[in-house]
Design an enzyme around this catalytic site. Structure first.
Site, PDB file in Angstrom:
ATOM      1  N   HIS A   1      46.539  38.827 -62.883  1.00 52.01           N
ATOM      2  CA  HIS A   1      45.160  38.482 -63.514  1.00 52.01           C
ATOM      3  C   HIS A   1      44.360  37.616 -62.797  1.00 52.01           C
ATOM      4  CE1 HIS A   1      47.581  35.338 -65.495  1.00 52.01           C
ATOM      5  NE2 HIS A   1      46.327  34.798 -65.718  1.00 52.01           N
TER       6      HIS A   1
ATOM      7  N   ASP B   1      52.755  41.040 -63.712  1.00 47.05           N
ATOM      8  CA  ASP B   1      51.602  40.296 -63.551  1.00 47.05           C
ATOM      9  C   ASP B   1      51.851  39.678 -62.397  1.00 47.05           C
ATOM     10  OD1 ASP B   1      49.213  39.163 -63.971  1.00 47.05           O
ATOM     11  OD2 ASP B   1      49.809  37.694 -65.408  1.00 47.05           O
TER      12      ASP B   1
ATOM     13  N   SER C   1      47.807  29.386 -64.070  1.00 47.01           N
ATOM     14  CA  SER C   1      48.248  31.027 -63.890  1.00 47.01           C
ATOM     15  C   SER C   1      48.525  31.148 -62.442  1.00 47.01           C
ATOM     16  CB  SER C   1      47.035  31.768 -64.240  1.00 47.01           C
ATOM     17  OG  SER C   1      46.836  31.620 -65.598  1.00 47.01           O
TER      18      SER C   1
ATOM     19  N   GLY D   1      64.714  58.867 -66.329  1.00 48.80           N
ATOM     20  CA  GLY D   1      64.193  59.919 -66.886  1.00 48.80           C
ATOM     21  C   GLY D   1      64.602  60.257 -68.385  1.00 48.80           C
ATOM     22  N   VAL D   2      64.498  59.226 -69.173  1.00 47.14           N
ATOM     23  CA  VAL D   2      64.818  59.139 -70.357  1.00 47.14           C
ATOM     24  C   VAL D   2      63.940  58.187 -71.350  1.00 47.14           C
ATOM     25  CG1 VAL D   2      67.201  59.742 -70.335  1.00 47.14           C
ATOM     26  CG2 VAL D   2      66.468  57.177 -70.523  1.00 47.14           C
TER      27      VAL D   2
ATOM     28  N   ILE E   1      64.347  55.829 -74.658  1.00 43.31           N
ATOM     29  CA  ILE E   1      65.393  55.199 -75.430  1.00 43.31           C
ATOM     30  C   ILE E   1      64.908  54.228 -76.395  1.00 43.31           C
ATOM     31  CG2 ILE E   1      67.046  55.412 -73.456  1.00 43.31           C
ATOM     32  CD1 ILE E   1      66.186  52.550 -72.464  1.00 43.31           C
TER      33      ILE E   1
END
Length: 489
Positions: free
Chosen positions: A122, A152, A225, A281-282, A284
């Site tokens: 950012h 980030d 930051s 690929g699930v 949950i």
């Protein structure tokens, strides 16, 4: 009374000008020390001298376009009217909304002598010019190597005729609550500044799938930051990212992304210019105590599979309702832990996954895909279900069987089955657990339901089996989750 807000931001020229009146939203945490740390140091001066040459100030420049109407609402004639008009003009607003060039500041640190620099995404997002100022006063132009918005983190590169001083990543897992840490950065554009504190907490999650934040009480403000959080050995154990504050100023609750996450991200950005995370690929969710009771599980741990779309897990035979208990030889405590383990696993690796299914364990071998290649999956559009004449009230829900016409209006695939939630009693447990009008119940007790009678039968079976609750599989806009509702009379 103001509410606490999690803030990430960069100070621009106007905010530096008005810093005394408008505190910048902070993004940073204090540095943390290692597990073998001693007592409080007599001074942080030696450490500050050691690491200062590798910490940098970052200035970005970009063209912004904003209407004066986007600023604070100030009544005409207010004594603050002139102040905010000046503030907006300095921030690239004003002039009837004409675009203007705006500057913003952040922090960063060098991780290699050939000029790779880590900061927050950012800090540099949207910038068309990035300059890096070193502690010596030297300023170099930087180019963007790659970014990872999910953590980030951004990686920059500068070219220098001489090898640059740099710092190394430490092991954030060694940090303990109470360890001393030190943060360095560019708060409110005031230049290189050091603050010290302790590790207040570990393993904080804010809003991302891969969050692993160290919480600190070190003083952090806008401009910190992307700056480093050090242990007392001068190793980076976190990247200052956010603060919790009711007013934008530091109140001693800061968050730094753990170095063990950042180092993996920067390695990938450096090698590929992008991240490459493993993909199972699930879909949950966590196994809560009520879900565990409804499923007859001994412990509320693991990751409950709510859906298995086309992908590696489906190819290996995983099913909705499976509870993932072990991944690649490591026990799975919850969904957050599983997501991070999968992301850190090499793409294409054949991984052993142990699931609990119908009271028995099964071991599946799943070859992981790449998450970045699978994230553009479209979701069905939301729609208000049509009125249904045949409805019934159960478990605080007004439900009806899904008809083809209702499925079409809800944007569901042809052949979809289940029970449509027509209304939810606002005083019910179902409402408290998030069920809403338009939800689709496709399973109860881990078996399909197509009619109201099916649900009634599942409720009766659960009561006769001595269960306190019944597990429902609920879908909303294509996103499934399990909800356990009490069946006790």
């Amino acid at each position: 009374m103001q509410s606490n807000a999690l803030s990430i931001a960069r100070p621009n020229a106007a905010q530096r000008f008005a810093a005394a009146a408008v505190l910048g939203l902070a993004l940073a945490v204090t540095p943390a020390i290692e597990a073998a740390a001693l007592g409080a140091p007599d001074t942080f001066a030696d450490l500050a001298t050691q690491i200062s040459p590798a910490v940098v100030n970052i200035t970005t420049s970009s063209v912004v376009s904003a209407s004066v109407e986007d600023g604070p609402m100030v009544p005409p004639g207010s004594p603050f009217e002139e102040f905010f008009r000046d503030f907006q003009n300095r921030n690239g607003q004003g002039d009837n909304g004409q675009p203007r060039r705006s500057e913003a500041l952040g922090s960063g640190f060098v991780i290699s002598e050939d000029g790779y620099i880590v900061t927050n995404n950012h800090v540099i997002e949207g910038a068309d010019e990035i300059k890096v100022e070193f502690y010596s006063g030297e300023t170099l132009d930087a180019k963007l190597v790659g970014t990872d918005p999910k953590t980030d983190i951004a990686l920059l590169k500068v070219e220098s005729d001489e090898p640059l001083p740099f710092v190394q990543f430490g092991d954030s897992d060694l940090m303990r609550v109470g360890d001393w840490v030190m943060a360095m950065g560019n708060p409110l554009g005031q230049g290189f500044s050091v603050s010290a504190g302790i590790v207040s907490a570990r393993n904080r999650a804010l809003s991302g799938s891969y969050d692993d934040f160290i919480q600190t009480d070190a003083a952090i403000n806008r401009g910190n930051s992307g700056g480093p959080l050090f242990n007392l050995d001068g190793q980076v154990i976190g990247v200052n990212t956010a603060i919790l504050s009711p007013n934008g100023g530091s109140i001693g609750i800061g968050f730094s992304m753990a170095s063990n996450v950042v180092s993996k991200v920067t390695d990938q950005l450096r090698e590929f210019g992008e991240t490459r995370r493993g993909w199972l690929g699930v879909r949950i969710q966590d196994v809560t105590p009520d879900v565990a009771e409804a499923m007859g599980l001994a412990d509320a741990k693991g990751a409950l599979v709510t859906d298995v779309p086309e992908g590696p897990a489906k190819d290996a035979g995983m099913q909705a309702g499976d509870v993932i208990t072990t991944f690649d030889g490591v026990d799975v405590a919850d969904t957050r832990e599983l997501v991070r383990k999968v992301a850190d696993t090499d793409i294409g690796k054949a991984t052993q996954v142990v699931v609990l299914r119908d009271g028995k364990t099964e071991t599946l071998t799943i070859t992981l895909g790449r998450r970045e290649d699978a994230e553009a999956e479209a979701q069905p559009a939301a729609a208000t279900p049509p009125e249904e004449p045949e409805v019934q009230d159960l478990l605080g829900l007004t439900i009806a069987a899904l008809t083809p016409d209702a499925a079409e209006k809800m944007g569901l695939p042809s052949g979809s089955e289940g029970l449509v939630v027509m209304a939810v009693d606002a005083a019910s447990e179902a409402y408290a657990k998030g069920l809403r009008e338009g939800d689709l119940i496709t399973e109860a007790g881990q078996r399909k339901v197509e009619t109201v009678g099916d649900l009634e039968s599942r409720i009766t079976e659960a009561r006769e089996a001595g269960r306190k609750s019944l597990l429902l599989l609920v879908r909303r806009d294509g996103d499934p989750r399990f909800v356990a509702l009490s069946v006790e009379k």
